[in-house]
Design an enzyme around this catalytic site. Structure first.
Site, PDB file in Angstrom:
ATOM      1  CE1 TYR A   1      -4.026   2.086   0.714  1.00 46.84           C
ATOM      2  CE2 TYR A   1      -2.615   3.209   2.296  1.00 46.84           C
ATOM      3  CZ  TYR A   1      -3.786   3.154   1.560  1.00 46.84           C
ATOM      4  OH  TYR A   1      -4.713   4.179   1.654  1.00 46.84           O
TER       5      TYR A   1
ATOM      6  CE  LYS B   1      -3.653   4.738  -1.578  1.00 47.52           C
ATOM      7  NZ  LYS B   1      -4.716   5.244  -2.485  1.00 47.52           N
TER       8      LYS B   1
END
Ligand code: NAD
Length: 266
Positions: free
Chosen positions: A161, A165
């Site tokens: 993640y 991001k």
């Protein structure tokens, strides 16, 4: 006059959560909003809510990793609402809470595909429509990429993640530079912990990895880390996205807008 009057927006993952709040706020500000998602019933209910409030919206089932689906989505925006002025790349998934050692390549690739590759696809396929109308507005066309505070700082158990991001943060700058001559602005938004279904799941994972503390105890612990004294709520993020979508932010491109109650200022 509402600040998004006459504009057409596409919000991915717009059925609920941050995307749902953004779609509703944009419609209230005068935009026609195409919501795409996998959750058809929830998406239809969000559209119904917008229409009941006097706004204009439509829903399309679209998995953001599906490239042919992106072609259909932008065509749908053009056919239904006459073009496209705003793209909000919001759809995303959390990682599974596992450490790097435990993470499978399949799980890694899934998070990167949904949280990073899909933004490349969205930007690529939206450009022609955005460019076609950008000259009409003082602020041109606007792409808003939803990253996270995890695009700035790390956290154990969420490597895929965080990598995705962080990638979104710099993809935004690359796109901003390429698209400035076309009058298309590209900015990223970095929410802190905000109360949505995704965060409920993440709090459970965090609690399990912190010695089995419950979701509510974890929520209190996370809340205390926010100098403002609370977690975010979806409208906090939607307000920032609508500002970036509007001509009020006409001189902003390649910017990182952190909306986190001070979490990463510490
Ligand atoms: P959420 O789970 O409530 O909503 C996400 C939406 O995206 C859902 O409606 C889901 O069905 C949709 N979606 C997921 N995968 C999809 C796919 N492959 N194709 C199409 N739609 C898909 O989550 P949220 O908290 O509202 O998160 C929205 C965005 O904000 C995500 O990109 C997330 O990473 C980011 N974000 C959230 C927080 C937070 O604290 N909630 C913090 C930082 C960043």
């Amino acid at each position: 006059m509402n600040r998004l009057d006459g504009k057409v927006a596409l919000v991915t993952g717009g059925a609920r959560g941050l995307g749902g709040a953004t779609a509703k706020l944009m419609a209230a500000a005068g935009a026609k909003v195409l919501i795409t998602d996998l959750l058809d019933e929830v998406g239809a209910a969000t559209v119904a809510g917008i229409e009941k409030a006097g706004g204009k919206a439509a829903y399309l089932h679209h998995d953001v990793v599906d490239e042919a689906g992106w072609e259909k989505a932008v065509k749908f925006a053009a056919d239904t609402f006459g073009g496209l002025d705003i793209l909000v790349n919001n759809a995303g998934i959390a990682s599974d809470g596992k450490t790097l050692e435990e993470t499978t390549l399949e799980s890694w690739r899934r998070v990167i595909a949904v949280d990073l590759d899909s933004l490349f696809l969205g930007i690529k396929h939206a450009i022609p429509l955005l460019r076609a109308r950008a000259g009409q507005w003082p602020g041109g066309g606007s792409i808003i990429n939803i990253s996270s505070i995890m695009g700035f700082v790390g956290m154990p158990g969420a490597a895929s993640y965080i990598a995705a991001k962080g990638g979104v943060r710099l993809l935004t700058k690359a796109a901003a530079l390429e698209l400035a001559p076309s009058k298309i602005r590209v900015n990223s938004v970095h929410p802190g912990f905000t109360e949505t279904d995704m965060v409920k799941g993440a709090l459970k994972d965090l609690g399990a990895r912190s010695g089995g503390v419950g979701e509510n105890v974890m929520k209190d612990m996370i809340t205390q880390r926010h100098p403002i004294g609370r977690m975010g709520v979806p409208i906090d993020i939607a307000n920032a996205v609508c500002f970036l979508a509007s001509d009020d932010s006409a001189f902003m491109t390649g910017s990182e807008v952190v909306v986190d109650g001070g979490y990463i200022a510490q």
